[in-house]
Design a protein around this motif. Structure first.
Motif, PDB file in Angstrom:
ATOM      1  N   LEU A 246     -12.991 -14.412   4.481  1.00 54.59           N
ATOM      2  CA  LEU A 246     -12.109 -13.683   4.530  1.00 54.59           C
ATOM      3  C   LEU A 246     -12.196 -12.107   3.819  1.00 54.59           C
ATOM      4  N   ALA A 247     -12.981 -12.325   2.666  1.00 53.23           N
ATOM      5  CA  ALA A 247     -13.065 -10.920   2.127  1.00 53.23           C
ATOM      6  C   ALA A 247     -14.049 -10.008   3.071  1.00 53.23           C
ATOM      7  N   LYS A 248     -14.813 -10.655   3.608  1.00 51.52           N
ATOM      8  CA  LYS A 248     -15.593  -9.883   4.533  1.00 51.52           C
ATOM      9  C   LYS A 248     -14.894  -9.427   5.636  1.00 51.52           C
ATOM     10  N   GLU A 249     -14.260 -10.306   6.277  1.00 54.97           N
ATOM     11  CA  GLU A 249     -13.413  -9.793   7.293  1.00 54.97           C
ATOM     12  C   GLU A 249     -12.132  -9.002   7.325  1.00 54.97           C
ATOM     13  N   LYS A 250     -11.631  -9.091   6.184  1.00 52.96           N
ATOM     14  CA  LYS A 250     -10.399  -8.182   5.832  1.00 52.96           C
ATOM     15  C   LYS A 250     -11.248  -6.996   4.887  1.00 52.96           C
ATOM     16  N   ARG A 251     -12.201  -6.884   4.464  1.00 48.74           N
ATOM     17  CA  ARG A 251     -12.895  -5.820   3.645  1.00 48.74           C
ATOM     18  C   ARG A 251     -12.140  -5.692   2.364  1.00 48.74           C
ATOM     19  N   ALA A 252     -11.915  -6.942   1.665  1.00 50.77           N
ATOM     20  CA  ALA A 252     -11.380  -7.084   0.697  1.00 50.77           C
ATOM     21  C   ALA A 252     -12.328  -7.268  -0.603  1.00 50.77           C
ATOM     22  N   ALA A 253     -12.181  -7.020  -1.777  1.00 51.34           N
ATOM     23  CA  ALA A 253     -13.047  -7.404  -2.911  1.00 51.34           C
ATOM     24  C   ALA A 253     -13.008  -8.776  -3.195  1.00 51.34           C
ATOM     25  N   LEU A 254     -13.905  -9.498  -3.751  1.00 49.96           N
ATOM     26  CA  LEU A 254     -13.895 -10.851  -4.079  1.00 49.96           C
ATOM     27  C   LEU A 254     -14.541 -11.206  -5.401  1.00 49.96           C
ATOM     28  N   VAL A 255     -13.635 -11.920  -5.948  1.00 49.77           N
ATOM     29  CA  VAL A 255     -14.357 -12.525  -7.135  1.00 49.77           C
ATOM     30  C   VAL A 255     -14.794 -14.238  -6.769  1.00 49.77           C
ATOM     31  N   PRO A 256     -15.862 -14.477  -6.655  1.00 49.02           N
ATOM     32  CA  PRO A 256     -16.321 -15.846  -6.140  1.00 49.02           C
ATOM     33  C   PRO A 256     -15.705 -16.966  -6.724  1.00 49.02           C
ATOM     34  N   PHE A 257     -15.661 -17.143  -8.195  1.00 45.82           N
ATOM     35  CA  PHE A 257     -15.324 -18.307  -8.722  1.00 45.82           C
ATOM     36  C   PHE A 257     -14.400 -17.823 -10.080  1.00 45.82           C
ATOM     37  N   LEU A 258     -13.208 -18.189 -10.165  1.00 49.84           N
ATOM     38  CA  LEU A 258     -12.330 -17.629 -11.264  1.00 49.84           C
ATOM     39  C   LEU A 258     -13.186 -18.200 -12.596  1.00 49.84           C
ATOM     40  N   LEU A 259     -13.328 -19.413 -12.631  1.00 48.41           N
ATOM     41  CA  LEU A 259     -13.898 -20.183 -13.688  1.00 48.41           C
ATOM     42  C   LEU A 259     -15.155 -20.241 -14.106  1.00 48.41           C
ATOM     43  N   ASP A 260     -16.187 -19.207 -13.426  1.00 47.63           N
ATOM     44  CA  ASP A 260     -17.431 -18.992 -13.821  1.00 47.63           C
ATOM     45  C   ASP A 260     -17.450 -18.881 -15.260  1.00 47.63           C
TER      46      ASP A 260
ATOM     47  N   ALA B  85      -0.545  -7.103   2.420  1.00 50.63           N
ATOM     48  CA  ALA B  85      -0.637  -6.374   1.058  1.00 50.63           C
ATOM     49  C   ALA B  85      -1.544  -5.250   1.556  1.00 50.63           C
ATOM     50  N   GLN B  86      -2.607  -5.221   2.457  1.00 53.93           N
ATOM     51  CA  GLN B  86      -3.135  -3.842   2.815  1.00 53.93           C
ATOM     52  C   GLN B  86      -1.924  -3.360   3.770  1.00 53.93           C
ATOM     53  N   ARG B  87      -1.316  -3.732   4.606  1.00 55.23           N
ATOM     54  CA  ARG B  87      -0.349  -3.198   5.422  1.00 55.23           C
ATOM     55  C   ARG B  87       0.503  -2.246   4.571  1.00 55.23           C
ATOM     56  N   ALA B  88       0.895  -2.780   3.223  1.00 55.54           N
ATOM     57  CA  ALA B  88       1.776  -2.278   2.320  1.00 55.54           C
ATOM     58  C   ALA B  88       1.265  -1.152   1.696  1.00 55.54           C
ATOM     59  N   GLY B  89      -0.344  -1.085   1.773  1.00 48.72           N
ATOM     60  CA  GLY B  89      -0.926   0.070   1.268  1.00 48.72           C
ATOM     61  C   GLY B  89      -1.658  -0.036   0.065  1.00 48.72           C
ATOM     62  N   ALA B  90      -1.735  -1.668  -0.077  1.00 55.87           N
ATOM     63  CA  ALA B  90      -2.575  -2.169  -1.563  1.00 55.87           C
ATOM     64  C   ALA B  90      -3.899  -2.340  -1.206  1.00 55.87           C
ATOM     65  N   THR B  91      -4.664  -2.263  -2.238  1.00 53.01           N
ATOM     66  CA  THR B  91      -6.087  -2.592  -2.184  1.00 53.01           C
ATOM     67  C   THR B  91      -6.019  -4.155  -2.639  1.00 53.01           C
ATOM     68  N   VAL B  92      -6.862  -4.897  -2.062  1.00 52.26           N
ATOM     69  CA  VAL B  92      -6.955  -6.417  -2.197  1.00 52.26           C
ATOM     70  C   VAL B  92      -8.058  -6.920  -2.886  1.00 52.26           C
ATOM     71  N   LEU B  93      -7.841  -7.811  -4.164  1.00 50.89           N
ATOM     72  CA  LEU B  93      -8.864  -8.420  -4.650  1.00 50.89           C
ATOM     73  C   LEU B  93      -8.746  -9.999  -4.367  1.00 50.89           C
ATOM     74  N   LEU B  94      -9.529 -10.509  -3.850  1.00 54.71           N
ATOM     75  CA  LEU B  94      -9.113 -12.009  -3.688  1.00 54.71           C
ATOM     76  C   LEU B  94     -10.088 -12.788  -4.642  1.00 54.71           C
ATOM     77  N   VAL B  95      -9.558 -13.722  -5.221  1.00 53.55           N
ATOM     78  CA  VAL B  95     -10.160 -14.688  -6.217  1.00 53.55           C
ATOM     79  C   VAL B  95     -10.423 -16.039  -5.783  1.00 53.55           C
ATOM     80  N   GLY B  96     -11.815 -16.568  -5.683  1.00 57.70           N
ATOM     81  CA  GLY B  96     -12.122 -17.596  -5.121  1.00 57.70           C
ATOM     82  C   GLY B  96     -11.912 -18.828  -6.065  1.00 57.70           C
ATOM     83  N   MET B  97     -11.897 -20.225  -5.353  1.00 61.58           N
ATOM     84  CA  MET B  97     -12.037 -21.234  -6.392  1.00 61.58           C
ATOM     85  C   MET B  97     -12.798 -22.527  -5.775  1.00 61.58           C
ATOM     86  N   ARG B  98     -13.053 -23.288  -6.558  1.00 59.69           N
ATOM     87  CA  ARG B  98     -14.017 -24.542  -5.983  1.00 59.69           C
ATOM     88  C   ARG B  98     -13.013 -25.618  -6.391  1.00 59.69           C
ATOM     89  N   ILE B  99     -13.295 -26.823  -5.482  1.00 60.70           N
ATOM     90  CA  ILE B  99     -12.698 -27.934  -5.522  1.00 60.70           C
ATOM     91  C   ILE B  99     -13.759 -29.376  -5.611  1.00 60.70           C
TER      92      ILE B  99
END
Length: 226
Positions: free
Chosen positions: A172-186, A139-153
């Motif tokens: 991954l968010a830190k490594e790829k410098r992507a934004a992060l939602v820690p937990f969708l169901l918070d 997604a980043q190589r295609a020029g998109a900004t990425v938001l990663l959404v985290g989950m728990r199990i």
């Protein structure tokens, strides 16, 4: 009822919900929300997710992704939302589908809400992490900004597996410098009245809260309409 007992009951409901979610997500029929075509010259915002983003069990147009389009308009962000979420989706499925989605929609922003199905099936964490890394990178190589959404199990495969799964999103968010939602169901998982009769999937009433969880991290990534 004392505080400790209430907390134990809440944790018990959370474990029951997540365990049931694993069964349903793993066996769900692969049905997708129809992707909305890009409107005019508006940049696209692509959502790549599973049943939690695919309006499972609720009326079309009431899920958090549909509400996102209204929020964008209200806040004067000129984007066209493309919901490419599929119930039962895994990271390998998302990785496989993404190149065509990037080619067709050329999104400015990609929201990635995947991984729970992998973990709930006991897939190796290295595989899930590698697939998510590829998704974010593509997604980043295609020029998109990425938001990663985290989950728990739930700790079905041991506490170590559970914690390492949750941690891979922030890694991954830190490594790829992507934004992060820690937990969708918070702020949702503790509200049993906000779940459908299957006690697995959030109802329409819960969708605004899901959107709020995403919006707080998404808004800084967006550009205002001219």
């Amino acid at each position: 009822m004392d505080v400790d007992m209430r907390e134990r009951m809440t944790n018990s409901r959370r474990r029951q919900w997540l365990a049931a979610l694993g069964i349903t997500l793993a066996t769900a029929v692969m049905t997708a929300v129809p992707a909305h075509a890009q409107s005019g010259n508006k940049p696209a915002l692509l959502v790549l997710g599973d049943s939690l983003s695919a309006e499972y069990g609720i009326a079309r147009g009431t899920g958090w992704v549909s509400l996102l389009q209204d929020r964008l308009s209200k806040e004067r962000f000129d984007y066209s939302v493309v919901n490419a979420s599929i119930s039962g989706e895994t990271t390998i499925g998302g990785k496989t589908r993404l190149p065509d989605l990037l080619k067709r929609h050329k999104p400015a922003v990609v929201i990635v809400e995947l991984g729970a199905n992998d973990a709930l099936r006991g897939f190796p964490l290295q595989t899930t992490e590698a697939n998510l890394r590829t998704i974010v990178s593509d997604a980043q190589r295609a020029g998109a900004t990425v938001l990663l959404v985290g989950m728990r199990i739930p700790p079905n495969y041991g506490q170590d597996y559970t914690e390492r799964f949750f941690a891979l999103y922030s890694k991954l968010a830190k490594e790829k410098r992507a934004a992060l939602v820690p937990f969708l169901l918070d702020n949702v998982i503790s509200r049993p009245e906000w779940f459908q009769t299957d006690r697995i999937h959030p109802t329409s009433a819960a969708q605004p809260t899901l959107l709020d969880n995403v919006w707080s991290q998404l808004k800084p990534l967006l550009k205002k309409a001219a």
